[in-house]
Design an enzyme around this catalytic site. Sequence first.
Site, PDB file in Angstrom:
ATOM      1  N   ILE A 134       0.833  -1.211   0.000  1.00 15.55           N
ATOM      2  CA  ILE A 134       0.000   0.000   0.000  1.00 15.55           C
ATOM      3  C   ILE A 134       0.867   1.261   0.000  1.00 15.55           C
ATOM      4  O   ILE A 134       0.617   2.212  -0.743  1.00 15.55           O
ATOM      5  CB  ILE A 134      -0.935  -0.006   1.242  1.00 15.55           C
ATOM      6  CG1 ILE A 134      -1.893  -1.198   1.179  1.00 15.55           C
ATOM      7  CG2 ILE A 134      -1.709   1.306   1.344  1.00 15.55           C
ATOM      8  CD1 ILE A 134      -2.694  -1.432   2.465  1.00 15.55           C
ATOM      9  N   ARG A 194      12.307  -0.651   6.701  1.00 17.81           N
ATOM     10  CA  ARG A 194      13.515  -1.210   7.328  1.00 17.81           C
ATOM     11  C   ARG A 194      14.548  -1.677   6.308  1.00 17.81           C
ATOM     12  O   ARG A 194      15.735  -1.390   6.445  1.00 17.81           O
ATOM     13  CB  ARG A 194      13.141  -2.403   8.230  1.00 17.81           C
ATOM     14  CG  ARG A 194      12.556  -2.014   9.558  1.00 17.81           C
ATOM     15  CD  ARG A 194      11.976  -3.220  10.235  1.00 17.81           C
ATOM     16  NE  ARG A 194      10.988  -3.873   9.373  1.00 17.81           N
ATOM     17  CZ  ARG A 194      10.300  -4.947   9.685  1.00 17.81           C
ATOM     18  NH1 ARG A 194      10.505  -5.539  10.854  1.00 17.81           N
ATOM     19  NH2 ARG A 194       9.422  -5.460   8.851  1.00 17.81           N
ATOM     20  N   ASP A 200      13.974   1.293  11.502  1.00 15.78           N
ATOM     21  CA  ASP A 200      12.925   0.522  12.173  1.00 15.78           C
ATOM     22  C   ASP A 200      12.103   1.511  12.983  1.00 15.78           C
ATOM     23  O   ASP A 200      12.617   2.138  13.922  1.00 15.78           O
ATOM     24  CB  ASP A 200      13.552  -0.544  13.075  1.00 15.78           C
ATOM     25  CG  ASP A 200      12.485  -1.429  13.716  1.00 15.78           C
ATOM     26  OD1 ASP A 200      11.280  -1.094  13.633  1.00 15.78           O
ATOM     27  OD2 ASP A 200      12.862  -2.465  14.305  1.00 15.78           O
ATOM     28  N   ASN A 226       1.896   4.637   7.205  1.00 12.77           N
ATOM     29  CA  ASN A 226       1.372   3.419   6.586  1.00 12.77           C
ATOM     30  C   ASN A 226       2.040   2.153   7.113  1.00 12.77           C
ATOM     31  O   ASN A 226       1.403   1.110   7.196  1.00 12.77           O
ATOM     32  CB  ASN A 226       1.567   3.525   5.056  1.00 12.77           C
ATOM     33  CG  ASN A 226       1.481   2.177   4.390  1.00 12.77           C
ATOM     34  OD1 ASN A 226       0.393   1.648   4.163  1.00 12.77           O
ATOM     35  ND2 ASN A 226       2.636   1.582   4.092  1.00 12.77           N
ATOM     36  N   TYR A 266      -3.490  -7.092  17.125  1.00 11.54           N
ATOM     37  CA  TYR A 266      -3.490  -6.230  15.926  1.00 11.54           C
ATOM     38  C   TYR A 266      -4.683  -5.270  16.005  1.00 11.54           C
ATOM     39  O   TYR A 266      -4.536  -4.068  15.748  1.00 11.54           O
ATOM     40  CB  TYR A 266      -3.554  -7.121  14.687  1.00 11.54           C
ATOM     41  CG  TYR A 266      -3.529  -6.388  13.360  1.00 11.54           C
ATOM     42  CD1 TYR A 266      -2.354  -5.834  12.872  1.00 11.54           C
ATOM     43  CD2 TYR A 266      -4.687  -6.259  12.586  1.00 11.54           C
ATOM     44  CE1 TYR A 266      -2.329  -5.174  11.637  1.00 11.54           C
ATOM     45  CE2 TYR A 266      -4.673  -5.611  11.357  1.00 11.54           C
ATOM     46  CZ  TYR A 266      -3.485  -5.062  10.890  1.00 11.54           C
ATOM     47  OH  TYR A 266      -3.472  -4.405   9.675  1.00 11.54           O
ATOM     48  N   LYS A 286      -4.745  -1.077  16.041  1.00 12.10           N
ATOM     49  CA  LYS A 286      -5.439  -0.290  15.013  1.00 12.10           C
ATOM     50  C   LYS A 286      -6.600   0.514  15.624  1.00 12.10           C
ATOM     51  O   LYS A 286      -6.877   1.631  15.190  1.00 12.10           O
ATOM     52  CB  LYS A 286      -5.921  -1.204  13.879  1.00 12.10           C
ATOM     53  CG  LYS A 286      -4.781  -1.859  13.093  1.00 12.10           C
ATOM     54  CD  LYS A 286      -3.924  -0.834  12.336  1.00 12.10           C
ATOM     55  CE  LYS A 286      -2.917  -1.487  11.407  1.00 12.10           C
ATOM     56  NZ  LYS A 286      -2.131  -0.517  10.637  1.00 12.10           N
ATOM     57  N   VAL A 337      -6.375  -6.099   1.624  1.00  8.53           N
ATOM     58  CA  VAL A 337      -5.774  -5.444   0.460  1.00  8.53           C
ATOM     59  C   VAL A 337      -4.775  -6.434  -0.147  1.00  8.53           C
ATOM     60  O   VAL A 337      -4.039  -7.105   0.598  1.00  8.53           O
ATOM     61  CB  VAL A 337      -5.040  -4.138   0.858  1.00  8.53           C
ATOM     62  CG1 VAL A 337      -4.482  -3.439  -0.381  1.00  8.53           C
ATOM     63  CG2 VAL A 337      -5.977  -3.201   1.621  1.00  8.53           C
ATOM     64  N   THR A 340      -1.759  -7.448  -0.942  1.00 13.94           N
ATOM     65  CA  THR A 340      -0.326  -7.212  -0.737  1.00 13.94           C
ATOM     66  C   THR A 340       0.261  -8.462  -0.073  1.00 13.94           C
ATOM     67  O   THR A 340      -0.476  -9.395   0.256  1.00 13.94           O
ATOM     68  CB  THR A 340      -0.059  -6.023   0.219  1.00 13.94           C
ATOM     69  OG1 THR A 340      -0.483  -6.416   1.531  1.00 13.94           O
ATOM     70  CG2 THR A 340      -0.800  -4.765  -0.211  1.00 13.94           C
TER      71      THR A 340
HETATM   72  P1  NAP Z   1       3.305  -4.981   3.490  1.00 12.44           P
HETATM   73  O1  NAP Z   1       3.163  -5.321   2.059  1.00 12.44           O
HETATM   74  O2  NAP Z   1       3.760  -6.014   4.448  1.00 12.44           O
HETATM   75  O3  NAP Z   1       4.252  -3.676   3.605  1.00 12.44           O
HETATM   76  C1  NAP Z   1       4.570  -3.162   4.851  1.00 12.44           C
HETATM   77  C2  NAP Z   1       5.559  -2.034   4.666  1.00 12.44           C
HETATM   78  O4  NAP Z   1       5.889  -1.501   5.959  1.00 12.44           O
HETATM   79  C3  NAP Z   1       6.861  -2.470   4.045  1.00 12.44           C
HETATM   80  O5  NAP Z   1       7.401  -1.411   3.293  1.00 12.44           O
HETATM   81  C4  NAP Z   1       7.733  -2.760   5.259  1.00 12.44           C
HETATM   82  O6  NAP Z   1       9.112  -2.716   4.884  1.00 12.44           O
HETATM   83  C5  NAP Z   1       7.311  -1.620   6.197  1.00 12.44           C
HETATM   84  N1  NAP Z   1       7.510  -1.891   7.619  1.00 12.44           N
HETATM   85  C6  NAP Z   1       6.998  -2.926   8.335  1.00 12.44           C
HETATM   86  N2  NAP Z   1       7.427  -2.855   9.607  1.00 12.44           N
HETATM   87  C7  NAP Z   1       8.206  -1.753   9.702  1.00 12.44           C
HETATM   88  C8  NAP Z   1       8.954  -1.162  10.744  1.00 12.44           C
HETATM   89  N3  NAP Z   1       8.983  -1.695  11.978  1.00 12.44           N
HETATM   90  N4  NAP Z   1       9.651  -0.036  10.502  1.00 12.44           N
HETATM   91  C9  NAP Z   1       9.664   0.504   9.256  1.00 12.44           C
HETATM   92  N5  NAP Z   1       8.968  -0.013   8.237  1.00 12.44           N
HETATM   93  C10 NAP Z   1       8.265  -1.128   8.441  1.00 12.44           C
HETATM   94  O7  NAP Z   1       1.933  -4.465   4.095  1.00 12.44           O
HETATM   95  P2  NAP Z   1       0.704  -3.656   3.452  1.00 12.44           P
HETATM   96  O8  NAP Z   1      -0.389  -4.626   3.213  1.00 12.44           O
HETATM   97  O9  NAP Z   1       1.141  -2.766   2.377  1.00 12.44           O
HETATM   98  O10 NAP Z   1       0.259  -2.820   4.747  1.00 12.44           O
HETATM   99  C11 NAP Z   1       0.470  -1.447   4.903  1.00 12.44           C
HETATM  100  C12 NAP Z   1      -0.429  -0.946   6.037  1.00 12.44           C
HETATM  101  O11 NAP Z   1      -1.796  -1.225   5.719  1.00 12.44           O
HETATM  102  C13 NAP Z   1      -0.160  -1.611   7.381  1.00 12.44           C
HETATM  103  O12 NAP Z   1      -0.253  -0.657   8.407  1.00 12.44           O
HETATM  104  C14 NAP Z   1      -1.296  -2.618   7.504  1.00 12.44           C
HETATM  105  O13 NAP Z   1      -1.598  -2.906   8.846  1.00 12.44           O
HETATM  106  C15 NAP Z   1      -2.406  -1.881   6.799  1.00 12.44           C
HETATM  107  N6  NAP Z   1      -3.460  -2.746   6.280  1.00 12.44           N
HETATM  108  C16 NAP Z   1      -3.164  -3.776   5.427  1.00 12.44           C
HETATM  109  C17 NAP Z   1      -4.215  -4.591   4.971  1.00 12.44           C
HETATM  110  C18 NAP Z   1      -3.958  -5.753   4.041  1.00 12.44           C
HETATM  111  O14 NAP Z   1      -4.854  -6.595   3.911  1.00 12.44           O
HETATM  112  N7  NAP Z   1      -2.829  -5.838   3.369  1.00 12.44           N
HETATM  113  C19 NAP Z   1      -5.517  -4.325   5.373  1.00 12.44           C
HETATM  114  C20 NAP Z   1      -5.770  -3.254   6.217  1.00 12.44           C
HETATM  115  C21 NAP Z   1      -4.741  -2.475   6.663  1.00 12.44           C
HETATM  116  P3  NAP Z   1      10.239  -3.537   5.729  1.00 12.44           P
HETATM  117  O15 NAP Z   1       9.687  -4.902   5.962  1.00 12.44           O
HETATM  118  O16 NAP Z   1      11.466  -3.487   4.885  1.00 12.44           O
HETATM  119  O17 NAP Z   1      10.378  -2.751   6.985  1.00 12.44           O
END
Ligand code: NAP
Length: 232
Positions: free
Chosen positions: A17, A37, A64, A91, A155, A159, A188, A190
Amino acid sequence: MGTKLPVAIVTGASRGIGNAIARSLAEQGYSLGLLARSEADLQAASLEIQRAHPEISVRARACDLASEAETIGAVEDLTGHLGPVSVLVNNAGEYVLGTSGMDSEQLRRLLEVNFVAACRLTQLVLPQMKSRENGYIINIASICGVEAYPDVGGYCASKFALVGYSDALDQELARYGIKVTAICPGWVATRMSNRSPVPSELRIQPEDIANTVRYLLSLSKGARIRQVVVHC
Ligand code: NAP
């Protein structure tokens, strides 16, 4: 010298996202400060955006967000190079299963990354936003921030905290001309949703969330949307 472009910071911009939001903000003419990270993933994402948009500045800093010291250093570096921040997109997040089975260390980590980090980043950019009486803070929460599910209690707690904080913050900051919105999506498509029971073609696309951000940014000064829930 050309006109200085507005600056946006996006956390978790290396994939998913956050990456879709960063690419969309670049299209809209924002210079970007990107955080995640993994240095390698972040540099790759940053390079791709810079190649597609040579007209903007892109600066990436691996950190981090659970670490206060790393976060402060990263934001100082980004704002030092790019200038004051107009848009902050909190995000980055981690998804961990567990409710009563989670120990306090796991809970603390989840709250630190999904909630406290967003508050910390907000505090770091707020003085600049207040003095310029302009700014938008967008928090990517989750459907788990408005509805609870049995297997993800920790979680959900992180949130729900983020959604409550966002709502209060928007009310507090209205008089400074700063807006705050929590976006609360269902699944989403991802890496995070790999284990979702919803087939990937029926999940929300990362670009849908980027378009939601684009829409929020297009609204006039007086229009405030505190929460957007996107179901799938
Ligand atoms: P993702 O594909 O796992 O990407 C997560 C991103 O956050 C990556 O760039 C990751 O990079 C970074 N990250 C994770 N932990 C971190 C830390 N401690 N410090 C710095 N960066 C960090 O996840 P996504 O689905 O895009 O999710 C993005 C947001 O949307 C999250 O807050 C998630 O809770 C929310 N969300 C997701 C969904 C879903 O179904 N996918 C639904 C609702 C809400 P590194 O690993 O390199 O740090």
